[in-house]
Each structure stands twice: as structure tokens, then as C-alpha cells.
Design a protein around this motif. Structure first.
Motif, PDB file in Angstrom:
ATOM      1  N   LYS A 135       0.845  -1.212   0.000  1.00 50.44           N
ATOM      2  CA  LYS A 135       0.000   0.000   0.000  1.00 50.44           C
ATOM      3  C   LYS A 135       0.878   1.259   0.000  1.00 50.44           C
ATOM      4  O   LYS A 135       2.028   1.232   0.479  1.00 50.44           O
ATOM      5  CB  LYS A 135      -0.928  -0.007   1.217  1.00 50.44           C
ATOM      6  CG  LYS A 135      -0.192   0.055   2.536  1.00 50.44           C
ATOM      7  CD  LYS A 135      -1.159   0.128   3.688  1.00 50.44           C
ATOM      8  CE  LYS A 135      -0.373   0.223   5.005  1.00 50.44           C
ATOM      9  NZ  LYS A 135      -1.222   0.230   6.179  1.00 50.44           N
TER      10      LYS A 135
ATOM     11  N   HIS B 189       1.885   8.096   2.204  1.00 52.93           N
ATOM     12  CA  HIS B 189       2.048   9.433   1.657  1.00 52.93           C
ATOM     13  C   HIS B 189       2.681  10.354   2.710  1.00 52.93           C
ATOM     14  O   HIS B 189       2.174  10.473   3.833  1.00 52.93           O
ATOM     15  CB  HIS B 189       0.652   9.952   1.248  1.00 52.93           C
ATOM     16  CG  HIS B 189       0.677  11.315   0.641  1.00 52.93           C
ATOM     17  ND1 HIS B 189      -0.263  12.271   0.964  1.00 52.93           N
ATOM     18  CD2 HIS B 189       1.512  11.881  -0.251  1.00 52.93           C
ATOM     19  CE1 HIS B 189      -0.009  13.373   0.275  1.00 52.93           C
ATOM     20  NE2 HIS B 189       1.059  13.171  -0.478  1.00 52.93           N
TER      21      HIS B 189
ATOM     22  N   CYS C 254       0.028  12.157  -9.096  1.00 52.01           N
ATOM     23  CA  CYS C 254      -0.440  10.836  -8.647  1.00 52.01           C
ATOM     24  C   CYS C 254      -1.960  10.710  -8.769  1.00 52.01           C
ATOM     25  O   CYS C 254      -2.488   9.677  -9.176  1.00 52.01           O
ATOM     26  CB  CYS C 254       0.010  10.562  -7.219  1.00 52.01           C
ATOM     27  SG  CYS C 254      -0.556  11.787  -6.026  1.00 52.01           S
ATOM     28  N   HIS C 255      -2.661  11.797  -8.483  1.00 52.36           N
ATOM     29  CA  HIS C 255      -4.133  11.806  -8.556  1.00 52.36           C
ATOM     30  C   HIS C 255      -4.591  11.507  -9.986  1.00 52.36           C
ATOM     31  O   HIS C 255      -5.517  10.723 -10.209  1.00 52.36           O
ATOM     32  CB  HIS C 255      -4.652  13.178  -8.094  1.00 52.36           C
ATOM     33  CG  HIS C 255      -6.062  13.467  -8.487  1.00 52.36           C
ATOM     34  ND1 HIS C 255      -7.136  12.851  -7.899  1.00 52.36           N
ATOM     35  CD2 HIS C 255      -6.567  14.307  -9.430  1.00 52.36           C
ATOM     36  CE1 HIS C 255      -8.249  13.308  -8.451  1.00 52.36           C
ATOM     37  NE2 HIS C 255      -7.935  14.199  -9.389  1.00 52.36           N
TER      38      HIS C 255
ATOM     39  N   CYS D   4      -3.287   7.680 -11.222  1.00 50.92           N
ATOM     40  CA  CYS D   4      -3.784   6.459 -10.551  1.00 50.92           C
ATOM     41  C   CYS D   4      -4.816   5.760 -11.439  1.00 50.92           C
ATOM     42  O   CYS D   4      -5.845   6.328 -11.775  1.00 50.92           O
ATOM     43  CB  CYS D   4      -4.419   6.796  -9.201  1.00 50.92           C
ATOM     44  SG  CYS D   4      -5.199   5.344  -8.456  1.00 50.92           S
TER      45      CYS D   4
ATOM     46  N   GLU E  32      -6.921   3.525 -10.782  1.00 48.17           N
ATOM     47  CA  GLU E  32      -8.174   3.221 -10.089  1.00 48.17           C
ATOM     48  C   GLU E  32      -8.899   4.471  -9.607  1.00 48.17           C
ATOM     49  O   GLU E  32      -9.988   4.372  -9.050  1.00 48.17           O
ATOM     50  CB  GLU E  32      -7.893   2.306  -8.886  1.00 48.17           C
ATOM     51  CG  GLU E  32      -7.488   0.902  -9.264  1.00 48.17           C
ATOM     52  CD  GLU E  32      -8.576   0.157 -10.034  1.00 48.17           C
ATOM     53  OE1 GLU E  32      -9.755   0.258  -9.638  1.00 48.17           O
ATOM     54  OE2 GLU E  32      -8.240  -0.495 -11.028  1.00 48.17           O
TER      55      GLU E  32
ATOM     56  N   ILE F 218      -6.922   8.086  -5.523  1.00 48.54           N
ATOM     57  CA  ILE F 218      -6.267   9.189  -4.801  1.00 48.54           C
ATOM     58  C   ILE F 218      -7.124  10.437  -4.955  1.00 48.54           C
ATOM     59  O   ILE F 218      -7.295  10.960  -6.057  1.00 48.54           O
ATOM     60  CB  ILE F 218      -4.833   9.423  -5.342  1.00 48.54           C
ATOM     61  CG1 ILE F 218      -4.029   8.101  -5.283  1.00 48.54           C
ATOM     62  CG2 ILE F 218      -4.144  10.540  -4.545  1.00 48.54           C
ATOM     63  CD1 ILE F 218      -2.684   8.163  -5.995  1.00 48.54           C
TER      64      ILE F 218
ATOM     65  N   PHE G 177      -5.842   8.305   0.171  1.00 46.61           N
ATOM     66  CA  PHE G 177      -5.606   7.134  -0.678  1.00 46.61           C
ATOM     67  C   PHE G 177      -6.652   6.099  -0.265  1.00 46.61           C
ATOM     68  O   PHE G 177      -6.636   5.634   0.879  1.00 46.61           O
ATOM     69  CB  PHE G 177      -4.185   6.580  -0.473  1.00 46.61           C
ATOM     70  CG  PHE G 177      -3.111   7.447  -1.075  1.00 46.61           C
ATOM     71  CD1 PHE G 177      -2.841   8.713  -0.551  1.00 46.61           C
ATOM     72  CD2 PHE G 177      -2.376   7.014  -2.160  1.00 46.61           C
ATOM     73  CE1 PHE G 177      -1.852   9.520  -1.112  1.00 46.61           C
ATOM     74  CE2 PHE G 177      -1.391   7.810  -2.726  1.00 46.61           C
ATOM     75  CZ  PHE G 177      -1.125   9.069  -2.216  1.00 46.61           C
TER      76      PHE G 177
ATOM     77  N   CYS H  20      -7.285   0.764  -4.080  1.00 46.49           N
ATOM     78  CA  CYS H  20      -5.875   0.763  -4.475  1.00 46.49           C
ATOM     79  C   CYS H  20      -5.398  -0.680  -4.611  1.00 46.49           C
ATOM     80  O   CYS H  20      -5.487  -1.468  -3.666  1.00 46.49           O
ATOM     81  CB  CYS H  20      -5.022   1.485  -3.433  1.00 46.49           C
ATOM     82  SG  CYS H  20      -3.252   1.235  -3.697  1.00 46.49           S
TER      83      CYS H  20
ATOM     84  N   CYS I 186      -0.411  -1.022  -7.213  1.00 49.19           N
ATOM     85  CA  CYS I 186       0.416  -1.124  -8.421  1.00 49.19           C
ATOM     86  C   CYS I 186       1.709  -0.307  -8.302  1.00 49.19           C
ATOM     87  O   CYS I 186       2.703  -0.606  -8.965  1.00 49.19           O
ATOM     88  CB  CYS I 186      -0.367  -0.701  -9.660  1.00 49.19           C
ATOM     89  SG  CYS I 186      -0.727   1.056  -9.751  1.00 49.19           S
TER      90      CYS I 186
ATOM     91  N   CYS J  95       1.918   5.509  -8.614  1.00 49.61           N
ATOM     92  CA  CYS J  95       1.987   6.815  -7.949  1.00 49.61           C
ATOM     93  C   CYS J  95       3.388   7.040  -7.352  1.00 49.61           C
ATOM     94  O   CYS J  95       4.002   8.101  -7.528  1.00 49.61           O
ATOM     95  CB  CYS J  95       0.904   6.950  -6.888  1.00 49.61           C
ATOM     96  SG  CYS J  95       0.903   5.625  -5.653  1.00 49.61           S
TER      97      CYS J  95
ATOM     98  N   CYS K  25       5.974   9.969  -8.653  1.00 53.09           N
ATOM     99  CA  CYS K  25       6.067  11.139  -7.771  1.00 53.09           C
ATOM    100  C   CYS K  25       7.435  11.830  -7.952  1.00 53.09           C
ATOM    101  O   CYS K  25       8.480  11.215  -7.755  1.00 53.09           O
ATOM    102  CB  CYS K  25       5.886  10.718  -6.314  1.00 53.09           C
ATOM    103  SG  CYS K  25       6.059  12.146  -5.190  1.00 53.09           S
TER     104      CYS K  25
END
Lengths: 389, 83
Positions: B25, B28, B39-40, B43, B45, B48, B58, B63, B66, B69, B73
Motif C-alpha cells: 500500500k 504518503h 499521482c491523482h 492512478c 483506479e 487518490i 488514498f 488501491c 500497483c 503513484c 512522484c
């Protein structure tokens, strides 16, 4: 109103498609199916139908387009043969599993190899476990009628239907046949109103999702049980068609069976040759009869048992082989008779592979071998043995 | 049960908690984060979320771990750790 017309089996399929006027047709040419789509694409070009006709790059795409269009809520039809059907195979399963009432004309042709374009039933018999209903047609007129029945049946039970006819023998031969007028067919087939469809923006759905150990088995059980509803629905559907065309329709057709002692079972065009031979032999006083299979999937086990109980001997003609087992029709017939008391002797004849001729003399030989008891359990008809070249 | 595996209720992916698949996981670090929101957007999925122009939460229900993110970053403010 009934009109008499001269048509090939392929034209008969195209004529039924014109009258059905499906929303979408997607197909790819393959011999001997090509004349169906040749004729139908003329109807499209001339504006005789409202169909969206999709030219695709392969049969895999043809059936995929049909699945999409049917899930979207349209009436959808297509046609293919042999290797085309084989290329579709993956999506053939998906169409049935998604419970989409697609109607497909299959012009029976040998599956290669060695490469062969002529008639046998290896293509559709390879699809007998796909959860498609299969109707077989003796002649052009039956191709036409089976298309109308197929459409109604598919939409009633949410299973797709293959309408089969013999490559070249039926598809390319001109016969005299009866057709209904457009208005009568339109009224007979009615309007298709699917309960769920993708283009219904008021009720959005997901079609074809992932289905693992949580629900897959239940969905398969639904398919198995849907098949049990097909024969009762068939009987309801053909009632109106019988009134319109003045003929009786059943999942099986018997010919002189009541007092027959020796019986031949066949499907598609060979059934016509068998009937002709029976007419000849009956004049000589022979107690011969026939059972023609119109519906092979679902297989009418009980109906077969009812007709064959008490007969002396039965020959099952298979125009395909199940390598390593017995012919597919023979297999079903033997299974149908397991519970019956007065079992006839049942023997198998493999014939006509790759378009090898079957004629009256062959059928006479089968009846002769049934009568004098010389038929083995498994036989060939019309093939050389290793010593003949 | 609808036939053919149809799902007849819309918006049902919320019920399928794909986060159960994850073995790692994201953690952050708000002090390092410059709130570029990369990242937002990246992602796969949409797990975020953003509040008032800043990275907010998150959602571990969705999540899959993967690590895209953390990889993307620019200031290394996200670390993947074992669940």
C-alpha cells in the motif's frame, strides 16, 4: 398469401432475411455460404431492407459485431460455413453464454483438411456443445421456414439459433418452394422487445462482465435449463406457422413409421433421398420408414424414444465423424433408447464426407442390410477401403 | 438472477473492492508532497482524492498496490510498504 417461387437454398435464406429485416447483419464471405450474403447485400444496396450491413475482416469479427449489436438491442443475423464457423468459434460460445438471440444460417461444409469446400456436417456438429439451438433443413423451403421459426424461438428463450442446410446440394440447387408475403411474415415475427439492452439509456446495464467462481456456475445452469424450454416453445411457435403455410412442423418428422420395421435416421438433404427410396421400396411391399431430425440441439431424446420403440432395426446416417468415438447422431440415438423397453437394433453408417455422393442405391443397400441382418454395428457408406485405390 | 451474466444495476463497480488484491500500500508523506497532483491523475483506479487543491486520501478499498503513484512522484513523497 402464399406464393410459389423457384429459389436456391441460399436464396431462400436471403429471402427470409429480407422479410425479417434485421437491424444489423455482419458477415464475411465463405463458400458455400457466399450466395446468401451476395443476395442479401443486394437487398441492402437496393434499399429493400433497413439493415445496417457491416463488412468485417473475418468471421471472428463478424460474430463479435453480431454480439455487440444484439447486446445493444437489435435483431441480428449472419451466415457462415465450415472454416468460417471455426474461426468464429470463440465468439459462438460468447453469443450463447450472453443469451443473445442471434440467428445464423450455416451452409454445411467439410472442415479442412485436406481442404474441401463440399458438404458434410463436421462444421455444425463441432458446435453441438456451444449452447446454440440447431435446426437442420431438408430443402430450400425448410431453410425459409426454419429461419422464421428460428427468429421467434431465439427471442423467446434467449438462445441463438443455427439454421443448417447442405452446402451446394441445397444452397446452390434451384427448387420450387412456397413463401409468405412480407406483411404476413412481419406480423408473424412481431416486434422484438428485449428486457435489457445496452442502448436503453433509461436503464443502464453491464453486458459481458467478469464472472468467476462466484456466479459463473449459476449462469451455466441457467443455460442448461433454458435448453429444456426450447422444445415446448417450438411447439407453440409452429402452431401459427402451420396455419399460415398449411403444413405440420415438429422437431422430428416421421415418414411411414407407423408400420415400419426398418428405419433410417438422417438430417438435412439426405432425408429427401431416404424418403424417395422409401416410396420406391414401399411399392415392393417393404416395411421401411424414416425419421428426420429437424432439431438436433436441444436433442429430442423422448420423442426419438417414442418413435423408435418396438422397431426391428434402425440405421443412423452420420455425415460427420467424431474421431475416437461414434458418429454424433448415432451417439444421441443410442442414448435416447437406453431407457426404452423394446429396443431396436441400432447401427451406424458414416457417409458423404467431403461431399461424397449419397444416392438411392446407397439407401437401398442400407435397408437391405437392415433386413437381412448383415449390417455391422458401425459401417461406412460409399467409401473405398484400403485395398481399393 | 438476470440471464447471461448481465448486471442490471448501474454504478456497481463501487461494490467490487479491488483493494483486496493488493499486497502493498502507498504511504504518503505530506511534508515532502508539493501537491502537483500527478499521482491523482495517473492512478488507474482513481483511488487518490483531492481536496482544496491538495492530495487528500488514498482509498485502500480500491488501491491495487500497483505503485505507479510512487514511481511517478517527482519528490519521492510516496513509499510502497507491505500491507
Amino acid at each position: 398469401m402464399i406464393k410459389k417461387k423457384a429459389m436456391t437454398g441460399a436464396e431462400a435464406a436471403a429471402e427470409a432475411m429480407r422479410q425479417i429485416n434485421p437491424e444489423v447483419v455482419a458477415a464475411y464471405p465463405i463458400t458455400p455460404q457466399t450466395p446468401i450474403m451476395h443476395k442479401f447485400s443486394q437487398f441492402v444496396a437496393e434499399g429493400d431492407v433497413d439493415t445496417e450491413y457491416i463488412n468485417v475482416e473475418s468471421e471472428h469479427s463478424a460474430m463479435s459485431a453480431c454480439v455487440g449489436a444484439s447486446a445493444a438491442g437489435g435483431r441480428v443475423m449472419t451466415a457462415t460455413s465450415a472454416n468460417g464457423l471455426a474461426l468464429m468459434f470463440e465468439i459462438v460460445y460468447i453469443a450463447a453464454s450472453s443469451r443473445l438471440p442471434i440467428v445464423m444460417n450455416v451452409v454445411n461444409r467439410a472442415l479442412s483438411g485436406p481442404i474441401n469446400i463440399h458438404c458434410d456436417h463436421s462444421d455444425t456438429m463441432a458446435c453441438r456443445d456451444t449452447s446454440w439451438i440447431q435446426l437442420y433443413s431438408e430443402n430450400a423451403e425448410e431453410v425459409y421456414e426454419n429461419n422464421l421459426i428460428a427468429l421467434k424461438l431465439a427471442e423467446k428463450v434467449n438462445l441463438p439459433v443455427m439454421v443448417c442446410q447442405d452446402g451446394f446440394i441445397t444452397s446452390h440447387a434451384v427448387e420450387s418452394m412456397k413463401v409468405l408475403d412480407d406483411k404476413t411474415v412481419k406480423d408473424y415475427i412481431g416486434v422484438y422487445k428485449p428486457k435489457y439492452y445496452l442502448l436503453n439509456i433509461d436503464k443502464p446495464i453491464t453486458s459481458g462482465p467478469l464472472d468467476f467462481f462466484d456466479y459463473y456456475f449459476e449462469h451455466k445452469r441457467q443455460q442448461i435449463e433454458a435448453m429444456t424450454k426450447v422444445i415446448p416453445e417450438f411447439h407453440k411457435i409452429v402452431k401459427d406457422l402451420s396455419k399460415l403455410l398449411g403444413k405440420d412442423y415438429d422437431v422430428l418428422e416421421e415418414y411411414h413409421l407407423d408400420d415400419a420395421e426398418y428405419v433410417i435416421i438422417s438430417l438435412n438433404s439426405t432425408a429427401g433421398t431416404v424418403k424417395h427410396t422409401i416410396d420406391k421400396l414401399r411399392k415392393e411391399g417393404k416395411k421401411v420408414g424414416a425419421l428426420k431430425i429437424r432439431m438436433f440441439r436441444p436433442f429430442p431424446l423422448q420423442e426419438v424414444a417414442k418413435w423408435l420403440t418396438g422397431k426391428k432395426s434402425v440405421a443412423v446416417l452420420d455425415r460427420s465423424a467424431s474421431f475416437g468415438s461414434v458418429g454424433p447422431v448415432y451417439h444421441e440415438i443410442r442414448s435416447a433408447l437406453y431407457e426404452t423397453e423394446a429396443k431396436p437394433k441400432v447401427v451406424s453408417y458414416i457417409y458423404g464426407l467431403g461431399g461424397r455422393d449419397i444416392n438411392v442405391e446407397h439407401i437401398e443397400k442400407v435397408f437391405e442390410e437392415l433386413e437381412n441382418g448383415t449390417a455391422k454395428a458401425e459401417n461406412y457408406l460409399g467409401v473405398r477401403d484400403e485395398n481399393e485405390r | 438472477m438476470p440471464e447471461g451474466g448481465l448486471i442490471v444495476e448501474a454504478g456497481n463497480s463501487i461494490e467490487f473492492k479491488t483493494g483486496a488484491w493488493a499486497s502493498v500500500k502507498p504511504v504518503h508523506d505530506k511534508n515532502k508532497c508539493v501537491n502537483c497532483l500527478k499521482c491523482h491523475f495517473i492512478c488507474p483506479e482513481g483511488a487518490i482524492s483531492v481536496k482544496d487543491g491538495k492530495i487528500d486520501k488514498f482509498d485502500l478499498d480500491f488501491c491495487k498496490g500497483c505503485g505507479v503513484c510512487a514511481e511517478e512522484c517527482p519528490v519521492k513523497a510516496i513509499k510502497m510498504v507491505k500491507k
